[in-house]
Design an enzyme around this catalytic site. Structure first.
Site, PDB file in Angstrom:
ATOM      1  N   TRP A 128       0.818  -1.110   0.483  1.00 22.17           N
ATOM      2  CA  TRP A 128      -0.492  -0.089  -0.340  1.00 22.17           C
ATOM      3  C   TRP A 128       0.822   1.313   0.003  1.00 22.17           C
ATOM      4  O   TRP A 128       1.311   0.909   0.988  1.00 22.17           O
ATOM      5  CB  TRP A 128      -1.233   0.234   1.039  1.00 22.17           C
ATOM      6  CG  TRP A 128      -2.196   1.037   1.341  1.00 22.17           C
ATOM      7  CD1 TRP A 128      -2.975   1.684   0.633  1.00 22.17           C
ATOM      8  CD2 TRP A 128      -2.323   1.730   3.019  1.00 22.17           C
ATOM      9  NE1 TRP A 128      -3.596   2.245   1.307  1.00 22.17           N
ATOM     10  CE2 TRP A 128      -3.658   2.921   1.977  1.00 22.17           C
ATOM     11  CE3 TRP A 128      -1.585   2.048   3.928  1.00 22.17           C
ATOM     12  CZ2 TRP A 128      -3.604   3.401   3.597  1.00 22.17           C
ATOM     13  CZ3 TRP A 128      -1.911   2.595   4.726  1.00 22.17           C
ATOM     14  CH2 TRP A 128      -3.140   3.742   4.707  1.00 22.17           C
ATOM     15  N   ASP A 210      -0.622  -5.689   9.270  1.00 18.82           N
ATOM     16  CA  ASP A 210      -1.904  -5.161   8.624  1.00 18.82           C
ATOM     17  C   ASP A 210      -2.889  -5.917   8.701  1.00 18.82           C
ATOM     18  O   ASP A 210      -2.525  -6.959   7.075  1.00 18.82           O
ATOM     19  CB  ASP A 210      -0.948  -3.985   7.666  1.00 18.82           C
ATOM     20  CG  ASP A 210      -2.320  -3.336   7.216  1.00 18.82           C
ATOM     21  OD1 ASP A 210      -3.255  -3.355   7.880  1.00 18.82           O
ATOM     22  OD2 ASP A 210      -1.924  -2.164   6.137  1.00 18.82           O
ATOM     23  N   LYS A 245     -13.241  -1.305   5.991  1.00 22.67           N
ATOM     24  CA  LYS A 245     -13.991  -2.257   4.740  1.00 22.67           C
ATOM     25  C   LYS A 245     -15.043  -3.190   5.603  1.00 22.67           C
ATOM     26  O   LYS A 245     -16.503  -3.436   4.239  1.00 22.67           O
ATOM     27  CB  LYS A 245     -13.520  -3.056   4.002  1.00 22.67           C
ATOM     28  CG  LYS A 245     -11.558  -2.214   4.003  1.00 22.67           C
ATOM     29  CD  LYS A 245     -11.799  -0.981   2.382  1.00 22.67           C
ATOM     30  CE  LYS A 245     -10.332  -0.532   3.406  1.00 22.67           C
ATOM     31  NZ  LYS A 245      -9.754   0.394   2.157  1.00 22.67           N
TER      32      LYS A 245
HETATM   33  C1  LMR Z   1      -7.049   1.656  -0.702  1.00 20.85           C
HETATM   34  O1  LMR Z   1      -5.907   1.841  -0.563  1.00 20.85           O
HETATM   35  O2  LMR Z   1      -7.684   2.255  -1.553  1.00 20.85           O
HETATM   36  C2  LMR Z   1      -7.710   2.152   0.529  1.00 20.85           C
HETATM   37  O3  LMR Z   1      -7.225   1.617   1.566  1.00 20.85           O
HETATM   38  C3  LMR Z   1      -7.949   3.545   1.486  1.00 20.85           C
HETATM   39  C4  LMR Z   1      -6.699   4.241   1.584  1.00 20.85           C
HETATM   40  O4  LMR Z   1      -6.524   4.936   2.349  1.00 20.85           O
HETATM   41  O5  LMR Z   1      -5.493   4.651   0.870  1.00 20.85           O
END
Ligand code: LMR
Length: 395
Positions: A128, A210, A245
């Site tokens: 992420w 996570d 989510k």
């Molecule tokens: C995402 O990866 O789209 C979600 O976790 C929302 C975010 O805050 O990035």
């Protein structure tokens, strides 16, 4: 201070919403930010959440402060979602409420900076995009380890284990995605989780998991299997989890940080040292989302209804994922069959920035620049258009 600033770049995920909003096409599809959408393309409020809000409206008598740990019923309930009540790990774990999963990650990062100066956090490639940013903001060094082969559409498990085996030390932290890896949707299987647990035992590094998508992979129980495999083998662990989510509470910022230590005394002490980190940051988390979740999980009938709603979200994503693979078959272009083996909202399309751009300008389909698509933005009505587009840009 502000006079000479140039325009700041858009956030790679949040910025997509602005770009999408500017497209007037009726055919446009938003596969950007990770939100669940129903078959009509709406980001819904769960029925159980509405019932809990009604209950709170009628019964809540005060908005007075709570503690830095937030709502105690919520904390117990979330701990029970991650570790089965009565299990050894559950007894060695304590949970505090945080402002979303992001808040949990940041508090965890600050806690590592406080207790383990010089620790490095190893994070998967890819991960992420906010992960490196928030650990660095806490002053924690980040190191990348190989995780996913975008071209092949599968985990690079051997490369990952080799790299980690060579580099991890007892002062380091290993960031893992508990389920539904964001952005790839590819998770370790149970044997691989066991091998990771063995590696952690051998090196003494601490896992930081996570867990933002619990229930979106295969279900609540299977999705926590990896974390529980680790907890059975390692003395200490940190888990950042989210109700954004699985309760669709995105903007309510409802997350949790769970510490696992060697025993009850140690985990209580660790929690005691964690709370000043929160106090010096945002003092205490916002209440509403956690109060909603505490009521749902603490009311057996509502909890059962919520599980049905959660299963419904997961199964809809699964259906549309398989339909996409089905519609793509025989169209030429990239072989997307690997998508059927992966879970959760996200998929990496394995396309270049130019192909991502072509999806936007020629097809009005919005994935992130990295080629991540939120498949929960697909419906049975728009999946054919998406399949045509994915095949076309990769031919
Ligand atoms: C995402 O990866 O789209 C979600 O976790 C929302 C975010 O805050 O990035």
């Amino acid at each position: 201070m502000f006079a000479d600033l140039s325009d700041a770049p858009l956030d790679p995920i949040l910025g997509m919403a602005q770009v999408f909003a500017g497209d007037p096409s009726p055919q446009k599809i938003d596969l950007g930010i990770g939100v669940y959408k129903d078959e009509n393309g709406n980001v819904i409020v769960l029925d159980t959440v509405k019932q809990a809000e009604e209950y709170l409206r009628n019964t809540q008598t005060t908005k007075s402060y709570l503690s830095s740990a937030g709502n105690p019923q919520y904390n117990d309930a979330v701990r029970g979602l991650i570790f089965a009540p009565g299990s050894d790990a559950h007894g060695r774990a304590r949970t505090i409420q945080t402002p979303g999963g992001t808040g949990a990650l940041r508090v965890g990062a600050d806690f590592i900076a406080k207790l383990r100066p010089g620790a490095r956090v190893f994070m998967p490639d890819p991960t992420w995009p906010n992960h490196p940013a928030l650990f660095r903001a806490a002053g924690v060094e980040t190191v990348v380890y190989p995780y996913y082969d975008v071209a092949a559409g599968r985990i690079r498990f051997d490369a990952m284990m080799d790299a980690l085996g060579e580099q991890l030390t007892a002062n380091d932290v290993l960031l893992l995605h508990g389920c539904c890896h964001n952005p790839s949707g590819a998770d370790p299987d149970q044997a691989q989780w066991a091998a990771i647990a063995e590696l952690l035992e051998r090196t003494g590094a601490m896992p930081f998991v996570d867990l933002a998508y619990l229930g979106f992979g295969h279900g609540l129980e299977p999705d926590r299997a990896g974390i529980n495999i680790l907890a059975a083998r390692v003395p200490e662990m940190i888990v950042a989890s989210s109700c954004s989510k699985n309760f669709a509470l995105y903007r309510e910022r409802t997350g949790a940080l769970t510490l696992v230590a060697g025993g009850e005394r140690q985990v209580e002490a660790a929690k005691g040292h964690l709370l000043p980190v929160v106090r010096a940051n945002y003092s205490m988390p916002p209440d509403h989302g956690a109060a909603v979740v505490a009521h749902i999980l603490g009311t057996p009938a509502l909890r059962a209804e919520w599980e049905v709603e959660l299963n419904g979200m997961r199964e809809r994503i699964r259906r549309v994922r398989l339909e996409l693979v089905n519609q793509l078959a025989g169209k030429g272009g990239r072989d997307f069959s690997y998508l059927a083996d992966q879970t959760g909202m996200f998929a990496l399309l394995g396309i270049s920035p130019a192909q991502v751009q072509s999806l936007r300008s020629d097809w009005h389909i919005y994935a992130t620049d990295s080629g991540r698509a939120n498949l929960a933005g697909l419906t049975m009505a728009n999946v054919a258009h998406a399949a045509e587009a994915f095949a076309s840009v990769t031919r």
